[in-house]
Design an enzyme around this catalytic site. Structure first.
Site, short mmCIF file in Angstrom:
data_model
loop_
_atom_site.label_atom_id
_atom_site.label_comp_id
_atom_site.label_asym_id
_atom_site.label_seq_id
_atom_site.Cartn_x
_atom_site.Cartn_y
_atom_site.Cartn_z
CG ASP A 13 -1.88 -1.18 1.20
OD1 ASP A 13 -2.27 -1.62 0.10
OD2 ASP A 13 -2.22 -1.68 2.29
CE LYS A 16 2.41 -2.46 -4.33
NZ LYS A 16 2.05 -2.07 -2.94
N GLY A 40 -4.61 -4.27 -3.86
CA GLY A 40 -5.56 -3.22 -4.19
C GLY A 40 -4.77 -1.98 -4.54
CG HIS A 41 -1.99 -1.95 -7.02
ND1 HIS A 41 -1.03 -2.45 -7.85
CD2 HIS A 41 -1.77 -2.55 -5.81
CE1 HIS A 41 -0.27 -3.31 -7.19
NE2 HIS A 41 -0.72 -3.40 -5.96
CD GLN A 223 0.62 -8.84 -2.59
OE1 GLN A 223 1.25 -9.49 -3.39
NE2 GLN A 223 -0.64 -8.52 -2.80
P1 GDP Z 1 -0.76 0.38 -3.53
O1 GDP Z 1 -1.38 -0.89 -3.08
O2 GDP Z 1 0.70 0.43 -3.26
O3 GDP Z 1 -1.09 0.73 -4.97
O4 GDP Z 1 -1.42 1.53 -2.62
P2 GDP Z 1 -2.97 1.70 -2.28
O5 GDP Z 1 -3.69 2.19 -3.47
O6 GDP Z 1 -3.49 0.47 -1.63
O7 GDP Z 1 -2.90 2.78 -1.13
C1 GDP Z 1 -2.36 4.05 -1.33
C2 GDP Z 1 -3.45 5.09 -1.04
O8 GDP Z 1 -2.88 6.36 -0.92
C3 GDP Z 1 -4.48 5.20 -2.14
O9 GDP Z 1 -5.72 5.56 -1.58
C4 GDP Z 1 -3.93 6.33 -3.01
O10 GDP Z 1 -4.94 7.03 -3.74
C5 GDP Z 1 -3.35 7.22 -1.95
N1 GDP Z 1 -2.18 8.01 -2.35
C6 GDP Z 1 -1.16 7.68 -3.20
N2 GDP Z 1 -0.20 8.64 -3.20
C7 GDP Z 1 -0.62 9.58 -2.33
C8 GDP Z 1 -0.03 10.79 -1.85
O11 GDP Z 1 1.06 11.20 -2.22
N3 GDP Z 1 -0.75 11.49 -0.91
C9 GDP Z 1 -1.96 11.08 -0.44
N4 GDP Z 1 -2.57 11.82 0.48
N5 GDP Z 1 -2.53 9.95 -0.88
C10 GDP Z 1 -1.87 9.20 -1.79
P1 IMO Z 2 -0.96 -4.15 -2.26
O1 IMO Z 2 -0.52 -4.72 -3.58
C1 IMO Z 2 -0.90 -4.56 2.09
C2 IMO Z 2 -1.01 -8.66 3.67
C3 IMO Z 2 -2.23 -9.11 4.44
C4 IMO Z 2 -1.58 -10.07 5.41
C5 IMO Z 2 -0.50 -10.74 4.56
C6 IMO Z 2 -0.91 -12.09 3.98
O2 IMO Z 2 -2.24 -3.41 -2.33
O3 IMO Z 2 0.14 -3.38 -1.63
P2 IMO Z 2 -2.52 -12.75 1.95
O4 IMO Z 2 -3.99 -12.51 1.74
O5 IMO Z 2 -1.65 -12.19 0.91
O6 IMO Z 2 -2.21 -14.20 2.24
O7 IMO Z 2 -2.18 -11.97 3.32
O8 IMO Z 2 -0.22 -9.83 3.50
N1 IMO Z 2 -1.28 -8.13 2.30
C7 IMO Z 2 -1.19 -6.84 1.97
N2 IMO Z 2 -0.94 -5.75 2.74
N3 IMO Z 2 -1.04 -4.44 0.74
C8 IMO Z 2 -1.27 -5.52 -0.02
O9 IMO Z 2 -1.29 -5.46 -1.37
C9 IMO Z 2 -1.39 -6.78 0.58
N4 IMO Z 2 -1.63 -8.03 0.12
C10 IMO Z 2 -1.54 -8.84 1.19
O10 IMO Z 2 -2.86 -8.03 5.08
O11 IMO Z 2 -0.93 -9.36 6.43
MG MG Z 3 -2.92 -1.55 -1.84
#
Ligand code: GDP
Ligand code: IMO
Ligand code: MG
Length: 447
Positions: A13, A16, A40-41, A223
């Site tokens: 999270d 990416k 979840g991206h 991840q």
């Molecule tokens: P990922 O799994 O690495 O793609 O990250 P996620 O999408 O799960 O979580 C990142 C969250 O932060 C999302 O809700 C993005 O829209 C948000 N986000 C990304 N970059 C920024 C930033 O620079 N500032 C803020 N406030 N939010 C951001």
């Molecule tokens: P993105 O791509 C954050 C964590 C779960 C748990 C561990 C194992 O959005 O960054 P799993 O269901 O993979 O067997 O769970 O990994 N986890 C993540 N944490 N971002 C993710 O994906 C994750 N995908 C799995 O919360 O701790």
């Molecule tokens: Mg994510």
């Protein structure tokens, strides 16, 4: 031409999705190489939010080919819902391809994941419950179903009848769950097969062709480094290899084809699920980061645990992935703070430790040693160049770059594409080795 891997440098999270989308404008092909619908991206474009679980974050560019690679695990039900959602928004998915050797997440994988977590009690991992571990376990055990099996109706019937009867023993005897009806599952999955058939190809060959044609390829990790099965905080990890090396295995591309590796890290740290987290903040500060950063899981909606930036795991991510540069995201989340702490080392049993300890038990005993920096207490979300940043924010970034001995190429200050400072083009700019030749470690930032 450059082939670039984007990885998460923390526990997932990191943003990416945003960074991959941003870089996709200079990519011809974007490939996901591991993970499944646990990911979840998020991408935000012109106020519209896209949440992607399996489809690569290049899908918003019509001329960019998107490939779900061999190392991923595919839940067809979720993938089809994702395709429908994207198409309903008027975005074509005709530029998507799926590796025929990727493994398929079946209903028994989800059931076993959830039931085994419940059975583990205090020892639970805190998985997303999406069947990821059991799908990869079947792949290793050689009882998995691959996309190419899904495409072969008669073969699938034979294979699934046997497998579901076998899994039913586990569901009934081990977990006291009702058995699955083989015929029902087979019919359901044959339906999915028809919907997905046009996308399924020999992905490794497609990628190789693109490389031969000197196309720019972006490999999108899911991840993060600390969730890596081999190099993360085992057993509190996922079941695949998010690290840069995973991109080669998960796509069938040789290491000599890779030009760059970019690490994405938040300006602080978050983690979802169980497992040690030395810089975790309980109380008011943790709540503040959580609410300012909207730290709730994209996939499960779970509240993310929040803490200070940890440069020990940052340095570890630089080493394990061979990072060329970093993208630091969510700097704006720290805007209000009077002071900001950064973990520079750990203390274990009274001794200073500069390196990430591989044993989870030892890692649990780590106490962070902090350096405190002044906050900037003003908004950065409209800054568009390093010159716009408050001095303390720039000092904070320079400190991180120095600690991790890697330049920062991108700074993100909000979820939208435009809320970004590109310090240096991370794809075509100079490589780390050149930047370090004069001994200045944060040269990108001071450029
Ligand atoms: P990922 O799994 O690495 O793609 O990250 P996620 O999408 O799960 O979580 C990142 C969250 O932060 C999302 O809700 C993005 O829209 C948000 N986000 C990304 N970059 C920024 C930033 O620079 N500032 C803020 N406030 N939010 C951001
Ligand atoms: P993105 O791509 C954050 C964590 C779960 C748990 C561990 C194992 O959005 O960054 P799993 O269901 O993979 O067997 O769970 O990994 N986890 C993540 N944490 N971002 C993710 O994906 C994750 N995908 C799995 O919360 O701790
Ligand atoms: Mg994510």
């Amino acid at each position: 031409m450059a082939n670039v891997i984007v990885i998460g440098a923390q526990w997932g999270d990191e943003g990416k999705g945003k960074i991959t989308d941003l870089l996709s404008r200079s990519a011809d092909v974007v490939v996901r190489y591991q993970g499944g619908v646990n990911a979840g991206h998020t991408i935000v474009v012109k106020g519209q939010t896209f949440k992607l679980h399996l489809i690569p974050s290049g899908i918003l560019y019509p001329d960019t080919e998107c490939i779900i690679g061999s190392g991923t695990v595919i839940d067809p039900r979720v993938l089809i819902a994702e395709l429908d959602q994207i198409e309903e928004l008027g975005i074509s998915t005709s530029n998507l391809l799926i590796a025929e050797t990727a493994h398929v997440t079946m209903p028994y994988h989800r059931l076993i994941d959830q039931a085994s977590e419940e059975r583990r009690g205090n020892h639970k991992i805190g998985t997303t419950g999406r069947g990821i571990g059991p799908t990869y376990a079947d792949k290793s055990e050689r009882t998995g179903i691959r996309m190419l099996d899904l495409m072969d109706s008669q073969g699938l019937r034979d294979q699934l009848e046997w497998t579901i009867n076998y899994k039913n023993v586990i569901l009934e005897k081990l977990y006291n769950l009702p058995p699955l009806e083989p015929q029902k599952v087979i019919d359901e999955y044959l339906g999915y097969a028809e919907r997905l058939r046009p996308y399924v190809v020999d992905a490794s060959l497609k990628i190789y062709d693109a490389i031969q044609r000197r196309r720019n390829i972006l490999f999108e990790g899911a991840q993060g480094t600390l969730l890596d099965l081999d190099h993360g905080t085992y057993p509190y990890v996922t079941s695949s290899n998010p690290v840069a090396g995973g991109a080669c295995v998960g796509t069938g591309v040789g290491p000599t084809m890779i030009d760059r590796v970019i690490g994405v890290a938040k300006a602080y740290t978050t983690r979802v699920g169980e497992g040690p987290f030395p810089t975790e903040l309980d109380g008011e500060l943790g709540e503040l980061l959580c609410s300012r950063g909207a730290e709730f899981g994209t996939t499960t909606g779970r509240k993310r645990r929040c803490g200070w930036f940890d440069a020990v795991i940052g340095r570890y991510a630089v080493r394990i992935n061979g990072l060329d540069c970093l993208a630091i995201t969510k700097l704006d989340v720290l805007d209000e703070l009077e002071e900001i702490k950064v973990c520079v080392a750990y203390e274990i049993d009274g001794e200073r430790c500069e390196h990430f300890p591989t044993s989870a038990r030892k890692f649990t005993q780590c106490r962070p040693i902090y350096k405190t920096l002044p906050g900037w207490q003003q908004s950065t979300s409209n800054c568009r160049s390093l010159d716009d940043l408050p001095r303390q924010a720039l000092d904070y970034l320079k400190f991180l770059a120095e600690l991790m001995e890697v330049p920062i190429a991108i700074v993100s200050l909000g979820a939208s594409r435009d809320q970004t400072i590109i310090v240096e083009d991370p794809i075509h700019g100079p490589k780390r080795a050149l930047l370090h030749a004069d001994g200045s470690q944060a040269s990108l930032l001071s450029a």
